[in-house]
Design a protein around this motif. Structure first.
Motif, short mmCIF file in Angstrom:
data_model
loop_
_atom_site.label_atom_id
_atom_site.label_comp_id
_atom_site.label_asym_id
_atom_site.label_seq_id
_atom_site.Cartn_x
_atom_site.Cartn_y
_atom_site.Cartn_z
N GLN A 242 5.57 -5.88 7.43
CA GLN A 242 6.90 -6.42 7.75
C GLN A 242 7.79 -5.13 7.79
O GLN A 242 7.60 -4.07 7.25
N LYS A 243 8.74 -5.44 9.03
CA LYS A 243 9.62 -4.43 9.35
C LYS A 243 10.76 -5.40 9.60
O LYS A 243 10.76 -6.12 10.59
N GLY A 244 11.90 -5.07 8.73
CA GLY A 244 13.02 -5.91 8.80
C GLY A 244 12.72 -7.25 8.50
O GLY A 244 11.95 -7.51 7.33
N GLU B 225 8.06 4.55 8.79
CA GLU B 225 8.39 4.70 7.64
C GLU B 225 9.15 3.55 7.13
O GLU B 225 9.09 2.93 6.07
N SER B 226 9.79 2.55 7.92
CA SER B 226 10.67 1.55 7.73
C SER B 226 9.73 0.45 7.75
O SER B 226 10.24 -0.63 7.49
N CYS B 227 8.42 0.65 7.93
CA CYS B 227 7.39 -0.59 8.05
C CYS B 227 6.69 -0.64 6.71
O CYS B 227 6.05 0.31 6.06
N ASP B 228 6.71 -1.90 5.98
CA ASP B 228 5.85 -2.20 4.66
C ASP B 228 4.52 -2.46 5.35
O ASP B 228 4.37 -3.82 5.91
N ALA C 106 2.96 -2.20 18.52
CA ALA C 106 1.80 -2.12 18.02
C ALA C 106 1.59 -0.90 16.89
O ALA C 106 0.57 -0.90 16.19
N ASP C 107 2.35 0.06 17.30
CA ASP C 107 2.34 1.33 16.61
C ASP C 107 3.42 1.39 15.54
O ASP C 107 3.51 2.50 14.90
N SER C 108 4.00 0.17 15.03
CA SER C 108 5.03 0.33 14.21
C SER C 108 4.42 0.60 12.70
O SER C 108 5.31 1.00 11.76
N TRP C 109 3.17 0.26 12.56
CA TRP C 109 2.80 0.62 11.24
C TRP C 109 2.90 2.23 10.56
O TRP C 109 2.67 2.40 9.61
N MET C 110 2.76 2.87 11.87
CA MET C 110 3.24 4.24 11.52
C MET C 110 4.68 4.79 11.17
O MET C 110 5.04 5.82 10.62
N ILE D 295 0.86 -1.38 0.05
CA ILE D 295 -0.10 0.00 0.12
C ILE D 295 0.95 1.00 0.07
O ILE D 295 1.61 1.70 1.15
N PRO D 296 0.98 1.95 -1.18
CA PRO D 296 1.83 3.09 -1.31
C PRO D 296 1.20 4.41 -0.46
O PRO D 296 0.45 4.82 -0.91
N VAL D 297 1.95 4.75 0.57
CA VAL D 297 1.38 6.10 1.10
C VAL D 297 2.46 6.90 1.40
O VAL D 297 3.64 6.79 1.70
N ALA D 298 2.16 8.42 1.30
CA ALA D 298 3.05 9.51 1.83
C ALA D 298 3.14 9.50 3.21
O ALA D 298 3.97 10.28 3.66
N HIS D 299 1.79 9.10 3.89
CA HIS D 299 1.70 9.48 5.28
C HIS D 299 0.98 8.34 5.85
O HIS D 299 0.03 8.15 5.22
N TYR D 300 1.32 7.75 6.91
CA TYR D 300 0.45 6.68 7.40
C TYR D 300 -0.91 6.92 7.56
O TYR D 300 -1.60 5.92 7.50
N SER D 301 -1.59 8.18 7.84
CA SER D 301 -3.02 8.30 7.84
C SER D 301 -3.50 7.94 6.56
O SER D 301 -4.81 7.48 6.62
N GLN D 302 -2.93 7.66 5.61
CA GLN D 302 -3.46 7.34 4.38
C GLN D 302 -4.05 5.85 4.38
O GLN D 302 -4.78 5.58 3.49
N TYR D 303 -3.41 5.13 5.09
CA TYR D 303 -3.93 3.83 5.40
C TYR D 303 -5.33 3.59 5.77
O TYR D 303 -6.20 2.67 5.42
#
Length: 185
Positions: A131-133, A172-175, A166-170, A109-117
């Protein structure tokens, strides 16, 4: 995706694959009269429930093998290799409800800011992979519906499944990837 007839075939195949493996220790082979569309490479998960409680769930998120072969593999794995549960017994198999979920290919999901999710994820339709690392977690679309998650809860629980905060989705290194699933019971 696949036809209802093929989905019903996969549910029967999953149950038979588990039964044969528990009886003989051998993997079932596909019969000659299977629906040809099941030769397509698709992601597949098999979920086992007993008395409306999870009893096993294993799958392939990526389309790495044909749907028919993937179903055989993950059905057996859900019954005997899910580390959260003891191996299913032959006696208990008749009391287990099987669910086969056939997945679309996960897309980032391509986003410029996590709020777009919040605009990109549809509860009840989309499943998530975060995914993170080297950490990766997946929740099927039905998990959000069954647990009455909103988008933020769904993202948080997928992070927890990945073993990250739990907040890792915010971050930028998290896909964050989404996919859809066809559920057959």
């Amino acid at each position: 995706m696949i036809s209802d007839k093929s989905g019903e075939y996969l549910v029967k195949l999953a149950k038979n694959a588990i039964k044969q493996y528990l009886e003989t220790g051998e993997k079932i082979t596909k019969d000659e009269n299977y629906p040809i569309e099941l030769d397509e490479k698709l992601g597949v998960f098999v979920t086992l429930n007993k008395n409306n409680n999870l009893r096993g769930c294993i799958g392939y998120a990526e389309p790495i093998m044909s749907a028919i072969e993937a179903t055989i593999d993950v059905a057996i794995a859900a019954a005997v290799n899910d580390p959260r549960f003891p191996q299913v017994t032959l006696d208990e198999l008749e009391n287990i409800d099987l669910e086969v979920t056939v997945l679309t290919k996960p897309e980032i999901i391509p986003v410029a800011h996590y709020s777009q999710y919040f605009d990109e994820i549809e509860i009840g339709k989309d499943g998530l992979i975060i995914q993170k690392g080297y950490s990766r977690g997946l929740l099927l679309p039905q998990v959000a519906t069954e647990n009455k998650f909103n988008v933020e809860n769904f993202l948080e629980h997928t992070c927890i499944k990945a073993g990250i905060s739990a907040d890792s989705w915010m971050d930028e290194s998290c896909d964050v990837y989404k996919f859809q699933g066809q559920i057959f019971k």
